[in-house]
Design a protein around this motif. Structure first.
Motif, PDB file in Angstrom:
ATOM      1  N   SER A  73       0.829  -1.204   0.000  1.00 51.57           N
ATOM      2  CA  SER A  73       0.000   0.000   0.000  1.00 51.57           C
ATOM      3  C   SER A  73       0.863   1.254   0.000  1.00 51.57           C
ATOM      4  CB  SER A  73      -0.932   0.006   1.217  1.00 51.57           C
ATOM      5  OG  SER A  73      -1.791  -1.103   1.193  1.00 51.57           O
ATOM      6  N   ILE A  74       1.961   1.210   0.752  1.00 57.44           N
ATOM      7  CA  ILE A  74       2.852   2.364   0.808  1.00 57.44           C
ATOM      8  C   ILE A  74       3.507   2.602  -0.550  1.00 57.44           C
ATOM      9  CG2 ILE A  74       5.010   3.211   1.795  1.00 57.44           C
ATOM     10  CD1 ILE A  74       4.212   1.953   4.420  1.00 57.44           C
ATOM     11  N   VAL A  75       3.941   1.522  -1.194  1.00 60.18           N
ATOM     12  CA  VAL A  75       4.555   1.656  -2.524  1.00 60.18           C
ATOM     13  C   VAL A  75       3.558   2.242  -3.516  1.00 60.18           C
ATOM     14  CG1 VAL A  75       5.517   0.385  -4.465  1.00 60.18           C
ATOM     15  CG2 VAL A  75       6.238  -0.167  -2.135  1.00 60.18           C
ATOM     16  N   SER A  76       2.317   1.755  -3.468  1.00 62.01           N
ATOM     17  CA  SER A  76       1.282   2.275  -4.365  1.00 62.01           C
ATOM     18  C   SER A  76       1.024   3.753  -4.100  1.00 62.01           C
ATOM     19  CB  SER A  76      -0.018   1.480  -4.185  1.00 62.01           C
ATOM     20  OG  SER A  76       0.174   0.119  -4.511  1.00 62.01           O
ATOM     21  N   ALA A  77       1.029   4.125  -2.810  1.00 56.54           N
ATOM     22  CA  ALA A  77       0.798   5.527  -2.470  1.00 56.54           C
ATOM     23  C   ALA A  77       1.937   6.406  -2.971  1.00 56.54           C
ATOM     24  CB  ALA A  77       0.641   5.670  -0.950  1.00 56.54           C
ATOM     25  N   SER A  99       3.947  10.321  -6.945  1.00 60.13           N
ATOM     26  CA  SER A  99       4.875  10.672  -8.025  1.00 60.13           C
ATOM     27  C   SER A  99       4.113  11.149  -9.255  1.00 60.13           C
ATOM     28  CB  SER A  99       5.747   9.462  -8.375  1.00 60.13           C
ATOM     29  OG  SER A  99       6.516   9.055  -7.270  1.00 60.13           O
ATOM     30  N   VAL A 100       3.050  10.429  -9.613  1.00 59.29           N
ATOM     31  CA  VAL A 100       2.230  10.835 -10.760  1.00 59.29           C
ATOM     32  C   VAL A 100       1.593  12.197 -10.498  1.00 59.29           C
ATOM     33  CG1 VAL A 100       0.184  10.267 -12.126  1.00 59.29           C
ATOM     34  CG2 VAL A 100       1.780   8.463 -11.458  1.00 59.29           C
ATOM     35  N   LEU A 101       1.112  12.411  -9.265  1.00 53.03           N
ATOM     36  CA  LEU A 101       0.492  13.687  -8.906  1.00 53.03           C
ATOM     37  C   LEU A 101       1.498  14.836  -9.039  1.00 53.03           C
ATOM     38  CD1 LEU A 101      -1.903  15.284  -7.772  1.00 53.03           C
ATOM     39  CD2 LEU A 101      -1.081  14.718  -5.470  1.00 53.03           C
ATOM     40  N   ALA A 152       3.318  19.588 -11.800  1.00 52.34           N
ATOM     41  CA  ALA A 152       4.414  20.291 -12.468  1.00 52.34           C
ATOM     42  C   ALA A 152       3.985  20.805 -13.833  1.00 52.34           C
ATOM     43  CB  ALA A 152       5.624  19.367 -12.602  1.00 52.34           C
ATOM     44  N   VAL A 153       3.235  19.988 -14.576  1.00 57.99           N
ATOM     45  CA  VAL A 153       2.745  20.414 -15.893  1.00 57.99           C
ATOM     46  C   VAL A 153       1.770  21.574 -15.745  1.00 57.99           C
ATOM     47  CG1 VAL A 153       1.420  19.694 -17.909  1.00 57.99           C
ATOM     48  CG2 VAL A 153       3.116  18.146 -16.936  1.00 57.99           C
ATOM     49  N   ILE A 154       0.864  21.478 -14.774  1.00 65.51           N
ATOM     50  CA  ILE A 154      -0.091  22.572 -14.548  1.00 65.51           C
ATOM     51  C   ILE A 154       0.647  23.842 -14.148  1.00 65.51           C
ATOM     52  CG2 ILE A 154      -1.991  23.350 -13.092  1.00 65.51           C
ATOM     53  CD1 ILE A 154      -2.907  20.442 -12.914  1.00 65.51           C
ATOM     54  N   PHE A 155       1.645  23.706 -13.292  1.00 63.34           N
ATOM     55  CA  PHE A 155       2.436  24.864 -12.869  1.00 63.34           C
ATOM     56  C   PHE A 155       3.116  25.519 -14.070  1.00 63.34           C
ATOM     57  CE2 PHE A 155       6.707  26.401 -11.758  1.00 63.34           C
ATOM     58  CZ  PHE A 155       6.383  27.410 -10.873  1.00 63.34           C
ATOM     59  N   ALA A 156       3.690  24.690 -14.939  1.00 62.68           N
ATOM     60  CA  ALA A 156       4.357  25.232 -16.132  1.00 62.68           C
ATOM     61  C   ALA A 156       3.374  25.996 -16.999  1.00 62.68           C
ATOM     62  CB  ALA A 156       5.008  24.098 -16.918  1.00 62.68           C
ATOM     63  N   LEU A 157       2.182  25.455 -17.185  1.00 64.24           N
ATOM     64  CA  LEU A 157       1.174  26.110 -18.014  1.00 64.24           C
ATOM     65  C   LEU A 157       0.761  27.458 -17.420  1.00 64.24           C
ATOM     66  CD1 LEU A 157      -0.723  26.079 -20.418  1.00 64.24           C
ATOM     67  CD2 LEU A 157      -2.345  24.764 -19.044  1.00 64.24           C
ATOM     68  N   ILE A 163      14.821  12.102 -16.913  1.00 61.50           N
ATOM     69  CA  ILE A 163      13.443  12.077 -17.420  1.00 61.50           C
ATOM     70  C   ILE A 163      12.657  13.320 -16.993  1.00 61.50           C
ATOM     71  CG2 ILE A 163      11.227  10.887 -17.218  1.00 61.50           C
ATOM     72  CD1 ILE A 163      12.710   8.260 -17.317  1.00 61.50           C
ATOM     73  N   PRO A 164      12.639  13.708 -15.706  1.00 64.82           N
ATOM     74  CA  PRO A 164      11.898  14.925 -15.333  1.00 64.82           C
ATOM     75  C   PRO A 164      12.468  16.191 -15.974  1.00 64.82           C
ATOM     76  CG  PRO A 164      12.445  13.632 -13.383  1.00 64.82           C
ATOM     77  CD  PRO A 164      13.165  13.016 -14.517  1.00 64.82           C
ATOM     78  N   ILE A 165      13.815  16.269 -16.054  1.00 65.97           N
ATOM     79  CA  ILE A 165      14.417  17.444 -16.679  1.00 65.97           C
ATOM     80  C   ILE A 165      13.989  17.542 -18.140  1.00 65.97           C
ATOM     81  CG2 ILE A 165      16.602  18.470 -17.438  1.00 65.97           C
ATOM     82  CD1 ILE A 165      17.896  17.462 -14.922  1.00 65.97           C
ATOM     83  N   GLY A 166      14.076  16.416 -18.852  1.00 62.49           N
ATOM     84  CA  GLY A 166      13.670  16.415 -20.253  1.00 62.49           C
ATOM     85  C   GLY A 166      12.186  16.704 -20.417  1.00 62.49           C
ATOM     86  N   MET A 167      11.354  16.135 -19.525  1.00 61.03           N
ATOM     87  CA  MET A 167       9.918  16.345 -19.618  1.00 61.03           C
ATOM     88  C   MET A 167       9.559  17.812 -19.438  1.00 61.03           C
ATOM     89  SD  MET A 167       6.837  15.057 -17.155  1.00 61.03           S
ATOM     90  CE  MET A 167       7.100  16.507 -16.127  1.00 61.03           C
ATOM     91  N   MET A 168      10.138  18.453 -18.394  1.00 61.08           N
ATOM     92  CA  MET A 168       9.827  19.851 -18.131  1.00 61.08           C
ATOM     93  C   MET A 168      10.367  20.756 -19.230  1.00 61.08           C
ATOM     94  SD  MET A 168       7.929  19.751 -15.597  1.00 61.08           S
ATOM     95  CE  MET A 168       7.731  21.534 -15.496  1.00 61.08           C
ATOM     96  N   ALA A 169      11.523  20.406 -19.797  1.00 63.29           N
ATOM     97  CA  ALA A 169      12.061  21.203 -20.905  1.00 63.29           C
ATOM     98  C   ALA A 169      11.118  21.158 -22.104  1.00 63.29           C
ATOM     99  CB  ALA A 169      13.448  20.694 -21.292  1.00 63.29           C
ATOM    100  N   VAL A 170      10.601  19.975 -22.402  1.00 63.18           N
ATOM    101  CA  VAL A 170       9.663  19.825 -23.528  1.00 63.18           C
ATOM    102  C   VAL A 170       8.357  20.565 -23.238  1.00 63.18           C
ATOM    103  CG1 VAL A 170       8.271  18.168 -24.813  1.00 63.18           C
ATOM    104  CG2 VAL A 170      10.663  17.667 -24.327  1.00 63.18           C
ATOM    105  N   VAL A 171       7.854  20.427 -22.008  1.00 58.23           N
ATOM    106  CA  VAL A 171       6.597  21.084 -21.646  1.00 58.23           C
ATOM    107  C   VAL A 171       6.734  22.600 -21.760  1.00 58.23           C
ATOM    108  CG1 VAL A 171       5.061  21.588 -19.704  1.00 58.23           C
ATOM    109  CG2 VAL A 171       5.733  19.238 -20.176  1.00 58.23           C
TER     110      VAL A 171
END
Length: 263
Positions: free
Chosen positions: A126-130, A135-137, A142-147, A232-240
């Protein structure tokens, strides 16, 4: 809670001192040390029912059982004062067989004991799932913040540099060139911010985790960073940032060189 270990030399979470090698030694957590004002070398009395014996604190270790309110001793040490057992845990040479072994033991001794094949404790899944959900949240936020940031900043920058874009167009720059240059500026800023965040994470992560987890008995933690999880996060935020800013820079299409005459 008392953690009795048949092979105390295998306790790997000793932070200070050494493990409880002899039958008159115990390990305590930081929580217990602070709560009772103890330190390595002190003598304490451990009692069970009407039996009690003196033990020496040989080291400080960390364990999250009972929110850090626990101590450990060897099996020989515990047998000096008692013989009760609330539960026993075993490490198997072939962990993949654990479930089969547990099922067979429960089939034969189900009325006398309960055997489970779990690594850690029952709530770990349960802890791992949380953690995965968090992480997904974080990525979504982060995407909403960038927008939001791009929407707020782009309008101000465009109003301030509108005349400059008219000059660039008069010099022969196309709308596509200007939009690309506009988006690259945002992408560069996001990459600089991401790199700064990674540096701060490397410097402060273990201390922050230790501070947070100290309330459940884990006062020190050593984490390892997988570079793929950084890139991965650095690349994702750069693309966003690039895509959102390129989209918001669509106003540049409406800027004509004649804006220089009117302004």
């Amino acid at each position: 809670m008392c953690f009795v270990c048949e092979a105390p030399e295998e306790i790997e979470s000793v932070l200070e001192g050494r493990t409880c090698q002899y039958d008159n030694e115990i390990l305590i957590t930081d929580f217990v040390a602070d709560d009772l004002g103890l330190q390595i070398g002190d003598t304490v009395t451990v009692a069970e029912n009407d039996k009690k014996e003196e033990y020496m604190v040989s080291g400080i270790y960390q364990c999250a059982n009972d929110m850090g309110s626990n101590f450990a001793m060897s099996k020989a040490g515990y047998e000096r004062v008692g013989n009760q057992r609330l539960g026993e845990a075993y490490c198997l040479k072939n962990p993949e067989k654990a479930k089969d072994i547990a099922e067979k033991l429960n089939e034969r001794y189900g009325t006398e004991l309960k055997v489970t094949a779990e690594r850690g404790f029952s709530g770990i899944d349960s802890i791992v799932s949380a953690v995965n959900a968090v992480s997904v949240l974080v990525y979504v936020l982060a995407v909403i913040f960038a927008l939001v940031v791009i929407s707020l900043v782009c309008g101000k920058i465009f109003a301030k540099e509108r005349q400059d874009y008219g000059i660039y167009k008069a010099m022969g720059f196309t709308s596509g060139n200007l939009r690309l240059q506009f988006a690259l500026r945002f992408m560069l800023v996001s990459m600089i911010g991401s790199i700064l965040g990674v540096v701060l994470t490397i410097l402060l992560m273990n201390k922050c985790f230790g501070l947070l987890l100290s309330y459940v008995g884990i006062s020190q933690i050593e984490t390892e960073i997988a570079w793929i999880s950084v890139l991965i996060p650095i690349g994702m935020m750069a693309v966003v940032f690039f895509l959102f800013s390129y989209w918001k820079a669509g106003k540049i299409k409406r800027v004509q060189p004649r804006v220089l005459i009117s302004e």
